[in-house]
Scaffold this motif. Structure first.
Motif, short mmCIF file in Angstrom:
data_model
loop_
_atom_site.label_atom_id
_atom_site.label_comp_id
_atom_site.label_asym_id
_atom_site.label_seq_id
_atom_site.Cartn_x
_atom_site.Cartn_y
_atom_site.Cartn_z
N LEU A 182 0.83 -1.20 0.00
CA LEU A 182 0.00 0.00 0.00
C LEU A 182 0.87 1.25 0.00
CD1 LEU A 182 -2.78 -1.08 2.52
CD2 LEU A 182 -2.78 -1.25 0.03
N LEU A 183 2.00 1.17 0.70
CA LEU A 183 2.96 2.29 0.67
C LEU A 183 3.48 2.48 -0.75
CD1 LEU A 183 4.76 4.34 2.22
CD2 LEU A 183 6.44 2.52 2.47
N GLY A 184 3.79 1.37 -1.42
CA GLY A 184 4.25 1.45 -2.80
C GLY A 184 3.19 2.10 -3.70
N LEU A 185 1.94 1.72 -3.48
CA LEU A 185 0.84 2.27 -4.27
C LEU A 185 0.72 3.79 -4.06
CD1 LEU A 185 -1.72 1.66 -6.03
CD2 LEU A 185 -2.97 1.42 -3.89
N ALA A 186 0.76 4.21 -2.79
CA ALA A 186 0.60 5.63 -2.48
C ALA A 186 1.76 6.45 -3.01
CB ALA A 186 0.46 5.81 -0.97
N ALA A 205 8.97 6.64 -8.54
CA ALA A 205 8.16 5.83 -7.63
C ALA A 205 9.00 4.73 -6.99
CB ALA A 205 6.98 5.22 -8.39
N VAL A 206 9.79 4.04 -7.82
CA VAL A 206 10.62 2.95 -7.30
C VAL A 206 11.66 3.48 -6.32
CG1 VAL A 206 12.40 1.29 -7.95
CG2 VAL A 206 10.27 1.39 -9.24
N LEU A 207 12.26 4.60 -6.70
CA LEU A 207 13.28 5.21 -5.85
C LEU A 207 12.67 5.61 -4.50
CD1 LEU A 207 16.28 5.91 -6.44
CD2 LEU A 207 15.53 8.29 -6.68
N ALA A 208 11.54 6.30 -4.56
CA ALA A 208 10.90 6.79 -3.33
C ALA A 208 10.49 5.61 -2.45
CB ALA A 208 9.68 7.64 -3.68
N THR A 209 9.94 4.57 -3.07
CA THR A 209 9.49 3.42 -2.28
C THR A 209 10.68 2.69 -1.66
OG1 THR A 209 7.65 3.21 -3.79
CG2 THR A 209 8.06 1.36 -2.35
N GLY A 210 11.76 2.55 -2.45
CA GLY A 210 12.95 1.91 -1.92
C GLY A 210 13.50 2.65 -0.71
N VAL A 211 13.59 3.98 -0.85
CA VAL A 211 14.13 4.79 0.24
C VAL A 211 13.21 4.72 1.46
CG1 VAL A 211 14.62 7.16 0.96
CG2 VAL A 211 15.42 6.34 -1.26
N ALA A 212 11.90 4.88 1.23
CA ALA A 212 10.95 4.88 2.35
C ALA A 212 10.98 3.53 3.06
CB ALA A 212 9.54 5.16 1.83
N ARG A 213 11.08 2.45 2.29
CA ARG A 213 11.10 1.12 2.86
C ARG A 213 12.35 0.92 3.72
NH1 ARG A 213 12.43 -3.96 1.50
NH2 ARG A 213 10.87 -5.55 1.97
N SER A 214 13.50 1.35 3.20
CA SER A 214 14.73 1.21 3.97
C SER A 214 14.65 1.99 5.27
CB SER A 214 15.93 1.71 3.16
OG SER A 214 15.95 1.08 1.91
N LEU A 215 14.11 3.21 5.19
CA LEU A 215 14.02 4.05 6.39
C LEU A 215 13.10 3.40 7.43
CD1 LEU A 215 13.88 7.67 4.93
CD2 LEU A 215 15.75 6.57 6.16
N LEU A 298 3.69 2.63 11.43
CA LEU A 298 4.63 3.58 10.81
C LEU A 298 4.44 3.59 9.29
CD1 LEU A 298 7.05 5.47 11.08
CD2 LEU A 298 8.55 3.48 10.96
N ILE A 299 4.33 2.40 8.70
CA ILE A 299 4.16 2.31 7.24
C ILE A 299 2.85 2.99 6.82
CG2 ILE A 299 3.86 0.74 5.28
CD1 ILE A 299 5.38 -1.35 6.99
N LEU A 300 1.79 2.72 7.56
CA LEU A 300 0.50 3.29 7.18
C LEU A 300 0.48 4.81 7.38
CD1 LEU A 300 -2.04 0.58 8.39
CD2 LEU A 300 -1.14 0.98 6.09
N THR A 301 1.25 5.30 8.34
CA THR A 301 1.34 6.75 8.52
C THR A 301 2.00 7.40 7.30
OG1 THR A 301 1.60 6.35 10.87
CG2 THR A 301 2.09 8.57 10.10
N VAL A 302 3.12 6.80 6.88
CA VAL A 302 3.79 7.34 5.69
C VAL A 302 2.86 7.24 4.48
CG1 VAL A 302 5.81 7.16 4.20
CG2 VAL A 302 6.04 6.69 6.63
N THR A 303 2.15 6.12 4.36
CA THR A 303 1.20 5.93 3.25
C THR A 303 0.13 7.03 3.28
OG1 THR A 303 1.52 3.56 3.47
CG2 THR A 303 -0.37 4.28 2.18
N ALA A 304 -0.41 7.29 4.47
CA ALA A 304 -1.46 8.30 4.59
C ALA A 304 -0.93 9.68 4.20
CB ALA A 304 -2.00 8.32 6.01
N LEU A 305 0.31 9.97 4.60
CA LEU A 305 0.90 11.26 4.24
C LEU A 305 1.04 11.39 2.72
CD1 LEU A 305 3.64 11.71 6.99
CD2 LEU A 305 1.51 12.97 6.73
N ALA A 306 1.49 10.31 2.08
CA ALA A 306 1.65 10.33 0.62
C ALA A 306 0.31 10.53 -0.06
CB ALA A 306 2.32 9.04 0.15
N VAL A 307 -0.72 9.84 0.43
CA VAL A 307 -2.05 9.97 -0.16
C VAL A 307 -2.57 11.40 0.03
CG1 VAL A 307 -4.45 9.23 0.07
CG2 VAL A 307 -2.64 7.54 0.06
N ALA A 308 -2.38 11.95 1.23
CA ALA A 308 -2.83 13.31 1.49
C ALA A 308 -2.13 14.29 0.57
CB ALA A 308 -2.58 13.67 2.95
#
Lengths: 319, 296
Positions: A182-186, A205-215, A298-308
């Motif tokens: 879902l984080l990847g989708l957002a 998208a791939v770069l952002a998801t990779g970085v967010a996932r590592s963090l 934590l993941i869903l918070t980042v996802t929600a921020l991206a969606v917002a």
């Protein structure tokens, strides 16, 4: 067509944007079906016939001194387990790739998004549908896969080689593996909206998801309080366990935890630094659920921020 | 003029990027409902920007635009828009595209209208959009636009890639729609002749501003093409454009009183009128404001 129109006029109905989304992304829908079927089949095979064969082989191996090298059933069992984990682990990247490129970026690049917005679907509703439909299907699929993975992990027919803290195993045993796609989708959708290009969108998208996932993976063990094992000086460090390990170091006579200045048990060095023991931080397996839930949150918070952010951007851009 | 305007703009402006130039600035006009309006102007004048603002695809940087008595975002269901490059999903077939139109609309959607337009073009419902010619794509895009039975139809350069026969057919289709349902049609073009026969309202855009707006008949009646001796004094009439060749003065004026009877006069064609205004950017403001009042 005409009959459909007559039926439609008889009963007022809102636009069914979700149907248009499913129609447009049929290839992705098909691939997702193949993915879920394939990984489920592998997991079920490992749980059933694969596991039984491996268990039998393992017991045979343990009763004789010379192992039966012709029998690969244990290897296949492990391979199936690791393959399913790798596939589920890689899923967020695939989802981000698709969301940034096909789902959003290409539509903005070709102007087809504007085609949808000038039918009767507002940009906000368009984005909401574009996110909700895949999110529902992703969640349904990953929930199934996580359930099967847990089933396989708990059965564990060859009692060797699997640890609950293994990379991939821990995530795939709980809601983390459901939240990451879902984080990847957002992030993919946000990237597509920002760059408005398919090719660049998928790369961002791939770069952002990779970085967010590592963090997230780096930060999340520290969000839950560590337990600490302390050992007296002659014993060296407390033994490693089947657990997540955090910081470690030396304990002084005042009880303070400091980075180990000596490394080896050189008495002069230990005495000079007033070291009386060593400590090691860890998360035991009893912390499985708190760890899963904090990381998922934590993941869903980042996802929600991206969606917002995506909705804000779209709202500001269009009337 | 009473009733709701199809489009009403006040001090409307759109700038792309924070430091970009203004694509449209200070636009004020009112288009009454039920008209077939031509939006003309040179390339890059701001025609497309104006149409995308009216379609609710872009938010204005300043000022306001209202469509069918409300903000563009709230009128989506009643407004259709066909973009200049006729975007469609290349991977869908014609039939799938029409089904998608039904899904993306409420029950205003009339599938039989879409079907008829597509059938008239001898389009195979199973053909993929990517295999269609430009003209066939235009037909499918128009089918999507007309099947939602819009009250306002916005067309950006609709005929650009059609052959003369298809152009004639499409125009017939649009005019039938306008006559049948009273749809207000707004179409942009940089070819004035293309619109002269079918439009009754004109919006002339140049350099991001409205240069002239009003009913075409009234605009033409308000201007006179004058041939006079070179020394003739054209004041107090408003001169849009004047040219002296030898001892002959030829001018397009907006008479403020009866013209000198010695002068030879003729009614300008729409194309002459438009070209005269475009050639003389400084002649715009005053008459445009005045015609706007007469149109209202």
């Amino acid at each position: 067509m005409t009959a459909q129109a007559v039926a439609a006029t008889a009963r007022p109905r809102p636009a069914r944007a979700w149907r248009a989304v499913l129609r447009l992304h049929q290839p992705a829908l098909f691939l997702w079906g193949v993915f879920v079927t394939l990984v489920s089949a592998v997991l079920l095979w490992a749980y059933g016939p694969g596991g039984n064969a491996a268990g039998a082989a393992w017991r045979r191996k343990c009763t004789v001194d010379l192992c039966d090298l012709e029998d690969y059933s244990v290897d296949r069992y492990h391979l199936a387990f690791r393959f399913s984990e790798a596939a589920i682990d890689f899923l967020p990247i695939l989802v981000a790739l698709w969301a940034g490129g096909m789902l959003i970026g290409r539509e903005l690049e070709n102007g087809t998004a504007e085609l949808a917005w000038t039918q009767s679907v507002s940009p906000v509703r368009w984005l909401a549908t574009k996110l909700a439909a895949p999110a529902a299907l992703l969640t349904a699929g990953t929930t199934l896969l996580v359930g099967l993975h847990r089933l396989l992990f708990d059965a564990h027919q060859v009692p060797k080689g699997w640890n609950w803290t293994d990379n991939g195993t821990f995530e795939t045993n709980g809601p983390i593996a459901i939240a990451f796609p879902l984080l990847g989708l957002a992030l993919g959708a946000l990237a597509g909206l920002v760059v408005r290009r398919a090719a660049v969108g998928l790369m961002v998208a791939v770069l952002a998801t990779g970085v967010a996932r590592s963090l997230v993976l780096w930060a999340s063990p520290h969000l839950w309080p560590w337990r600490t094992d302390v050992s007296a000086l002659p014993d060296g460090y407390p033994p490693m366990k089947a657990a997540f390990h955090g910081g470690e170091g030396a304990v002084t006579s005042t009880g303070a935890h400091i980075p180990d200045p000596c490394g080896t048990a050189e008495k002069a060095c230990l005495a000079a630094h007033d070291i009386v023991g060593h400590y090691r931080e860890y998360h035991p397996s009893s912390q499985f659920w708190p760890l899963q839930l904090t990381e998922t949150a934590l993941i869903l918070t980042v996802t929600a921020l991206a969606v917002a952010a995506a909705f804000t951007l779209l709202r500001r851009r269009t009337a | 003029m009473t009733g709701t305007a199809a489009i009403e703009a006040a001090a409307l402006g759109k700038r792309f990027g924070r430091r970009g130039g203004w694509a449209l600035r200070d636009c004020a006009f009112r288009l009454p409902a039920g008209r077939v309006c031509a939006v003309v102007g040179p390339n890059g004048a701001g025609k497309s920007t104006l149409l995308t603002l009216a379609a609710g695809l872009l938010a204005p940087t300043e000022g306001a635009i209202s469509v069918l008595g409300t903000v563009p975002g709230a009128a989506r269901e009643r407004v259709a828009y066909v973009a200049q490059d006729k975007p469609l999903y290349p991977q869908l077939s014609v039939a799938e595209t029409l089904r998608m139109g039904a899904d993306l609309n409420t029950d205003r959607w009339d599938a039989s209208v879409a079907q008829r337009i597509v059938d008239d073009g001898d389009l195979n419902p199973k053909s993929r959009i990517r295999t269609l010619s430009g003209g066939q794509c235009t037909r499918v895009a128009l089918a999507l636009a007309l099947a939602k039975r819009p009250e306002l139809l916005l067309l950006d350069e609709p005929m650009a890639d059609l052959d003369p026969l298809a152009r004639h057919e499409m125009m017939g289709l649009l005019m039938a729609q306008a006559a049948e349902s009273g749809t207000t049609i707004v179409m942009s073009s940089h070819v004035v002749a293309e619109l002269e026969d079918s439009c009754d309202h004109l919006l002339l855009i140049g350099g991001g501003r409205v240069r002239l707006a009003g009913e075409i008949d009234e605009l033409l009646a308000a201007h006179v093409h004058v041939s006079a001796p070179a020394h003739a004094v054209l004041a107090p009439h408003t001169v849009v454009e004047s040219r002296t060749t030898g001892r002959q003065l030829s001018a397009l004026v907006r008479p403020s009183s009866t013209l000198d009877t010695d002068w030879r006069t003729s009614t300008p064609s729409l194309e002459e009128l438009v070209l005269s205004y475009l050639r003389n950017p400084e002649a715009g403001a005053a008459p445009a404001a005045k015609t706007e009042e007469t149109a209202v």
